[in-house]
Enzyme design. Structure first.
Site, short mmCIF file in Angstrom:
data_model
loop_
_atom_site.label_atom_id
_atom_site.label_comp_id
_atom_site.label_asym_id
_atom_site.label_seq_id
_atom_site.Cartn_x
_atom_site.Cartn_y
_atom_site.Cartn_z
N HIS A 71 0.85 -1.20 0.00
CA HIS A 71 0.00 0.00 0.00
C HIS A 71 0.88 1.25 0.00
O HIS A 71 1.96 1.25 0.59
CB HIS A 71 -0.90 0.02 1.23
N GLU A 125 -1.20 -0.50 8.14
CA GLU A 125 -2.11 -1.42 8.78
C GLU A 125 -1.37 -2.26 9.81
O GLU A 125 -0.14 -2.23 9.87
CB GLU A 125 -2.79 -2.32 7.75
N HIS A 147 3.42 -7.57 1.57
CA HIS A 147 2.78 -8.49 2.51
C HIS A 147 1.67 -9.29 1.85
O HIS A 147 1.13 -8.90 0.82
CB HIS A 147 2.20 -7.72 3.71
N ARG A 156 -1.43 -4.78 -6.13
CA ARG A 156 -1.15 -6.21 -6.18
C ARG A 156 0.11 -6.43 -7.00
O ARG A 156 0.18 -6.00 -8.15
CB ARG A 156 -2.30 -6.93 -6.88
ZN ZN Z 1 -2.83 -5.03 3.01
#
Ligand code: ZN
Length: 318
Positions: A98, A116, A173, A193
């Site tokens: 991200h 996150e 991740h 992605r």
């Molecule tokens: Zn994520």
């Protein structure tokens, strides 16, 4: 001022990698047998949670944020800052990354990037995650991606229930199959992605990849963040601060009886009940808590107690 906590009806999302544990373990009304995400505390337009109780019943959390900012300590910003999810990964999620706020604002025209963190609620005995990569430079990273050297590039880490992972923006991740995770994150839905195991998406075609953006934003080299947990033990409760970073804090509360009065040191509080049941006591009012509940404690609450036998993840913006 009204001290009633805002209990929320989550938004549930079908995902190709999802399963049925959000219904089987938490009782949520899932839309499909491949339900991957419960957006429990969300004011994001892609999945707004709806207030279930009090004078704002039927309104979304985003409505409350827009029209009753006093409930949130008049916290600055057009958008509610955080998003709490529970994820049921039946199979592997894509390998992703991200952006940070600056990149998200410049390239995606959205307010937040996405930092996150994950609390592993449950997982299979051999469950893993992808966390970081082995390339030393951005050029090495680009080359390994171009040559599809996934086995040597991606770093796999074994996980067990109770583990906690901090995933700042820029961290490569993937949550892998078997993991049931509570995620606390910035209120963002921007995902790049980089690898999706060459598998078909819901429509039979591979899902879109975002190779250039991933190369742009990946932290190179990956460096594991250092985490220090701060534990406060009472006779009938244990409070573990898992993370305190520039945007938010996250704690695990384990209540086995009655907490001492907990004084406000937050603008407002996000609570998710992972297990058990009990009561949230605010002045003379008690509010039932049960596994799967998600709620926001408004800024007007100066002191609270939890009574019962319950495990919670509690967060607040800084
Ligand atoms: Zn994520």
């Amino acid at each position: 001022m009204d001290k009633t906590p805002l209990f929320l009806e989550p938004a549930l999302h079908d995902k190709i990698w999802g399963g049925t544990r959000l219904r089987d373990l938490f009782g949520y009304n899932i839309p499909s047998e491949t339900t991957g995400e419960c957006w429990g505390i969300s004011a994001h337009p892609n999945g707004p949670a709806v207030i279930k109780n009090g004078t704002l019943a039927g309104k979304t959390l985003a409505d409350a944020w827009a029209q009753h900012r006093e409930l949130f300590d008049n916290y600055a910003g057009d958008d509610f800052p955080l998003l709490t999810k529970i994820l049921d990964a039946r199979t592997d999620l894509s390998v992703q990354v991200h952006p940070d706020d600056a990149y998200a604002q410049a390239k995606e025209h959205v307010p937040f990037g996405k930092t996150e963190c994950w609390y592993i609620i449950d997982c299979d005995a051999d469950s893993e995650i992808v966390y970081g990569h082995t390339a030393q430079t951005r050029e090495d990273f680009r080359k390994a991606v171009a040559e599809k050297k996934w086995d040597s590039l991606l770093r796999r880490v074994k996980v067990k229930p109770g583990d906690f992972f901090y995933v700042p923006s820029g961290t490569i991740h993937a949550i892998c199959g078997g993991c049931l995770i509570l995620e606390t994150q910035q209120s963002s839905d921007t995902t790049y992605r980089v690898y999706d195991y060459d598998r078909p998406g819901a429509d039979g075609k591979p899902r879109e990849l975002h190779i250039q953006q991933s190369i742009d934003v990946a932290n190179c080299p990956h460096v594991d963040p250092e985490l220090t947990y701060h534990v406060r033990q009472e006779t009938e409760a244990k409070f573990t601060e898992l993370l305190r970073e520039s945007l938010f804090t996250v704690s695990h509360w384990e209540v086995r009886g009655c907490t001492e009065p907990i004084k406000k040191n937050w603008p407002f509080l996000l609570m998710s009940v992972l297990d058990g049941e009990g009561k949230l006591q605010i002045d003379d009012s008690g509010y039932d808590l049960k596994k799967g509940d998600h709620l926001v404690v408004p800024a007007s609450v100066e002191t609270l107690q939890i009574i019962g036998h319950a495990d919670l993840i509690v967060s607040n913006p800084v």
